[in-house]
Design a protein around this motif. Sequence first.
Motif, mmCIF file in Angstrom:
data_model
loop_
_atom_site.group_PDB
_atom_site.id
_atom_site.type_symbol
_atom_site.label_atom_id
_atom_site.label_comp_id
_atom_site.label_asym_id
_atom_site.label_seq_id
_atom_site.Cartn_x
_atom_site.Cartn_y
_atom_site.Cartn_z
ATOM 1 N N ASN A 392 -96.958 2.640 -41.838
ATOM 2 C CA ASN A 392 -97.729 1.536 -41.227
ATOM 3 C C ASN A 392 -97.176 0.176 -41.637
ATOM 4 O OD1 ASN A 392 -99.317 3.625 -40.330
ATOM 5 N ND2 ASN A 392 -101.036 3.173 -41.687
ATOM 6 N N SER A 393 -95.888 0.068 -41.806
ATOM 7 C CA SER A 393 -95.298 -1.184 -42.272
ATOM 8 C C SER A 393 -94.477 -1.837 -41.163
ATOM 9 C CB SER A 393 -94.447 -0.934 -43.516
ATOM 10 O OG SER A 393 -95.269 -0.576 -44.613
ATOM 11 N N TYR A 394 -94.343 -3.148 -41.264
ATOM 12 C CA TYR A 394 -93.722 -3.977 -40.224
ATOM 13 C C TYR A 394 -92.479 -4.632 -40.808
ATOM 14 C CZ TYR A 394 -93.571 -7.565 -36.486
ATOM 15 O OH TYR A 394 -93.211 -8.376 -35.441
ATOM 16 N N LEU A 395 -91.319 -4.193 -40.345
ATOM 17 C CA LEU A 395 -90.040 -4.711 -40.814
ATOM 18 C C LEU A 395 -89.354 -5.383 -39.630
ATOM 19 C CD1 LEU A 395 -90.909 -2.432 -42.806
ATOM 20 C CD2 LEU A 395 -88.511 -1.934 -43.142
ATOM 21 N N HIS A 396 -89.073 -6.671 -39.735
ATOM 22 C CA HIS A 396 -88.559 -7.398 -38.569
ATOM 23 C C HIS A 396 -87.839 -8.656 -39.016
ATOM 24 C CE1 HIS A 396 -91.835 -10.559 -38.568
ATOM 25 N NE2 HIS A 396 -92.331 -9.659 -39.396
ATOM 26 N N ASP A 397 -87.104 -9.251 -38.067
ATOM 27 C CA ASP A 397 -86.316 -10.461 -38.346
ATOM 28 C C ASP A 397 -85.417 -10.218 -39.543
ATOM 29 O OD1 ASP A 397 -85.225 -12.956 -38.297
ATOM 30 O OD2 ASP A 397 -87.095 -14.047 -38.671
ATOM 31 N N LEU A 398 -84.502 -9.261 -39.378
ATOM 32 C CA LEU A 398 -83.692 -8.762 -40.483
ATOM 33 C C LEU A 398 -82.220 -9.100 -40.276
ATOM 34 C CD1 LEU A 398 -85.317 -5.214 -40.567
ATOM 35 C CD2 LEU A 398 -85.984 -7.221 -41.926
ATOM 36 N N GLY A 399 -81.581 -9.595 -41.334
ATOM 37 C CA GLY A 399 -80.150 -9.838 -41.258
ATOM 38 C C GLY A 399 -79.360 -8.553 -41.168
ATOM 39 N N GLY A 400 -79.867 -7.494 -41.782
ATOM 40 C CA GLY A 400 -79.234 -6.181 -41.728
ATOM 41 C C GLY A 400 -80.122 -5.181 -41.022
ATOM 42 N N LYS A 421 -90.555 10.031 -46.397
ATOM 43 C CA LYS A 421 -91.251 10.018 -45.109
ATOM 44 C C LYS A 421 -91.387 8.583 -44.612
ATOM 45 C CE LYS A 421 -95.519 11.558 -42.826
ATOM 46 N NZ LYS A 421 -96.813 12.266 -43.009
ATOM 47 N N LEU A 422 -90.875 8.336 -43.411
ATOM 48 C CA LEU A 422 -91.006 7.034 -42.757
ATOM 49 C C LEU A 422 -91.881 7.245 -41.531
ATOM 50 C CD1 LEU A 422 -87.237 5.953 -42.868
ATOM 51 C CD2 LEU A 422 -88.964 5.792 -44.673
ATOM 52 N N HIS A 423 -93.091 6.749 -41.551
ATOM 53 C CA HIS A 423 -94.066 7.139 -40.540
ATOM 54 C C HIS A 423 -94.867 5.946 -40.018
ATOM 55 C CE1 HIS A 423 -96.757 9.867 -38.439
ATOM 56 N NE2 HIS A 423 -97.792 9.249 -38.972
ATOM 57 N N ASN A 424 -94.917 5.840 -38.691
ATOM 58 C CA ASN A 424 -95.768 4.857 -38.014
ATOM 59 C C ASN A 424 -95.426 3.421 -38.400
ATOM 60 O OD1 ASN A 424 -97.822 4.369 -36.091
ATOM 61 N ND2 ASN A 424 -99.344 4.063 -37.700
ATOM 62 N N ASN A 425 -94.133 3.151 -38.522
ATOM 63 C CA ASN A 425 -93.663 1.802 -38.837
ATOM 64 C C ASN A 425 -93.106 1.123 -37.591
ATOM 65 O OD1 ASN A 425 -93.850 2.031 -41.892
ATOM 66 N ND2 ASN A 425 -92.462 3.724 -41.436
ATOM 67 N N ILE A 426 -93.126 -0.189 -37.602
ATOM 68 C CA ILE A 426 -92.440 -0.995 -36.584
ATOM 69 C C ILE A 426 -91.209 -1.594 -37.249
ATOM 70 C CG2 ILE A 426 -92.593 -2.958 -35.021
ATOM 71 C CD1 ILE A 426 -95.645 -2.548 -35.015
ATOM 72 N N ILE A 427 -90.030 -1.238 -36.724
ATOM 73 C CA ILE A 427 -88.759 -1.698 -37.298
ATOM 74 C C ILE A 427 -87.987 -2.348 -36.160
ATOM 75 C CG2 ILE A 427 -86.691 -1.005 -38.552
ATOM 76 C CD1 ILE A 427 -88.216 1.520 -39.443
ATOM 77 N N GLN A 428 -87.974 -3.657 -36.126
ATOM 78 C CA GLN A 428 -87.448 -4.359 -34.954
ATOM 79 C C GLN A 428 -86.648 -5.600 -35.325
ATOM 80 O OE1 GLN A 428 -90.793 -5.271 -32.410
ATOM 81 N NE2 GLN A 428 -90.898 -3.198 -31.577
ATOM 82 N N SER A 429 -85.770 -5.954 -34.399
ATOM 83 C CA SER A 429 -85.036 -7.220 -34.451
ATOM 84 C C SER A 429 -84.225 -7.326 -35.734
ATOM 85 C CB SER A 429 -85.989 -8.415 -34.313
ATOM 86 O OG SER A 429 -86.705 -8.311 -33.094
ATOM 87 N N GLY A 430 -83.197 -6.481 -35.815
ATOM 88 C CA GLY A 430 -82.323 -6.474 -36.972
ATOM 89 C C GLY A 430 -80.870 -6.698 -36.590
ATOM 90 N N GLY A 431 -80.012 -6.631 -37.609
ATOM 91 C CA GLY A 431 -78.592 -6.882 -37.392
ATOM 92 C C GLY A 431 -78.283 -8.322 -37.045
ATOM 93 N N LEU A 432 -79.172 -9.243 -37.410
ATOM 94 C CA LEU A 432 -79.008 -10.636 -36.996
ATOM 95 C C LEU A 432 -77.886 -11.339 -37.750
ATOM 96 C CD1 LEU A 432 -82.786 -11.570 -36.653
ATOM 97 C CD2 LEU A 432 -81.188 -10.856 -34.869
#
Length: 714
Positions: A392-400, A421-432
């Motif tokens: 349930n974690s939000y990872l975004h606006d990532l340089g990597g 276990k990586l579950h129900n996370n939002i992982i968006q907008s990376g590689g910036l």
Amino acid sequence: MNTTKLYATVGLLLIFLLHFSPLVFAISNQVKENGLTIYVAPNGDDKNPGTIDQPLSSLTAARNWIRKQKKGNPNTDPVTVLIRGGAYSMSSPLELYPEDGGSAEAPVVYKAFKDEKPVFSGGKKLSGFKVNDKGIWELDLLESRLYKWRFDQLYVNGKRATLARTPNEDFMYIGAVKQNDWIKGSGRVVEKAQQILTFDEDNFSHLMGIQAEELGNVRFRAYHKWDFTMRHIDNLDKDSARVYTSGKGMKPWNPLKEGGRIVFENFAAALDEPGEWYLNPKGTLFYMPRPGERPEDAGVVAPVLENLIVVKGDPSNGKPVEHVRFEGLSFMHCHYAVPPTGSEPNQAAALINAAVMLEGVNHVDFVDCEISKTGQHALWYGKACHNSTVENSYLHDLGGGGIYLGDFKSREGLDHTSHIKLHNNIIQSGGLEYPSAVGVWVGHSSDNEVSNNDIGNFYYTGVSVGWVWGYAESTAKRNRIVNNHIHHIGWTLLSDMAAIYTLGKSEGTVISNNIVHHVHAYSYGGWGLYTDEGSSDIVMENNLVYSTKTGGFHQHYGANNIIRNNIFAFAKMYQAQCTRVEDHRSFDFTNNIILFDEGVVLKGAWEKIDIAMDNNMYWNTGGEEYDFNGKSFAEWQKFGHDQHSLILDSRFKDAENFNFEFKNKRAIKRINFEVFDLDNIGVYGEDSWKQKAKLPSSILEAFDAQVAKNMEKE
């Protein structure tokens, strides 16, 4: 007892109570039914006792408080650090070692106060900007002028600013590349070399404004195949239109070459677009504001800390960090300093670090957390990590990238990472900053579950599993990639990439019930599911894959993979590909539906490769042409494949608008296709959480525009 003695005794007792009652109250205030509780607040003080009325001000002070409690009683009760909402400026990363962990019965929990949001920043707020006669903001940074403090990322009003670059749109194109080998070394890649890049007059015009005093800071980003090279430059010859740079030799399998795309950054003349910034060698920071931004009320943050959390156990001596939980916390502004050598090509950006680094841990979890605005990856369970969860974690606006599991070196025994276990996370907008980074990377790691995540808006790959090229033994086994929504991958920047990418022997690995769409490479590649070099014993089933460039599925080479009961729809060039012919069964391709309106059905070595292929359904909504690697369907069947397959409308409700529910199931029953549930894929929970996973329409429209532009070149 006489009266005088009685009064004296009572007096001493009163003095004792007056003197020690605050301490007694403070301790009792922290003892709860379920253990000890300590409080942290933005207005706290690290000299306080840590009560709700006198809280601490930092996570490190809370850690130290817990250490003191455990020093006299290592079997202490559970400890909860309750953290009040608000903004926290971190002067150092939170570092946890074996003595800072808990146990199954007495965990250590760092948790947000109920209905409050603590936000921890590893950056420094900058203020005092002046506006020059060109409308550009200026700030003299004393730390930069006197102590050479530099940073490689900057955030203005919550948005990542762009380091001044040229050209602003599109790229320069390399005319020619020459390499002078200086130290050859013993490997396939020259140990030390010089590269000379030559440009034509039109392309080189972008660099004519570079001044001699800023030459040492100028660097370039060159994009090639599945990777990119970032280098500082040694010299610039304006007369011959040449750029000189040095570092490692180019990789023979992925070199810089004529026609390659490149941009240059970090010099004053490139500061010509709103949202760009530049820090000159004298320590003056320049920023060209976006419309509506004013220096007097702008929030400008330069990241300082190169890690925000470091958790490091000692598993070789039986001392992991155990049973620590982070809940409801937000971390941002982590700096990644570009080294003097730049960034040599490395697949998946596996050689950079993460804002949150873990090693030697067991049951260290992150729940309802947020990590954003990083120069590097968000979170990495490195070697010797086990039985942990990110949920349930939000990872975004990532340089990597988002979350990395395991090491890029094979480890044995307790040093081998597993059961994350990586579950129900939002992982968006990376590689910036490092576009070859991925949403989720599983290196030398096994028995992990990646489930119900939303992974989108990356330039290279959504999920990468395995880290062995070929058939050497691999420790990436029994990984489950299930029920994920993976989308808007590629952006036409890199090539040879996919939404889900695998490498090496992977016995027991299952990739199923994922929805994958909008995957587009620069040149070759842009697949939905991609079994690359040596991928073996992988089951890919019940996946919906649509709107890709060169196929819903591609196998470069591998053994005994099973591709069954998937829907592959609307690839632009080829619906499925295979490449290398080998002396063993490469894969089974059965009970799949292939739907398309342009391009060919099959492309590659299909007539020669050892496969089992049958009970598939093909349907062209754009006409009656069916190109099976240059052959008609009847001609293709003569090779012994697809004997019971059909050219037949699969009867989707509205596939053209990506509704892949079935009107009826009569047609698909003829190939024994089993309907799988599309409603339980991706993140779930409250509506606000599901809405957060939806990319803004501006990003979706920009992606489609890039795809259309790219296809015009094909």
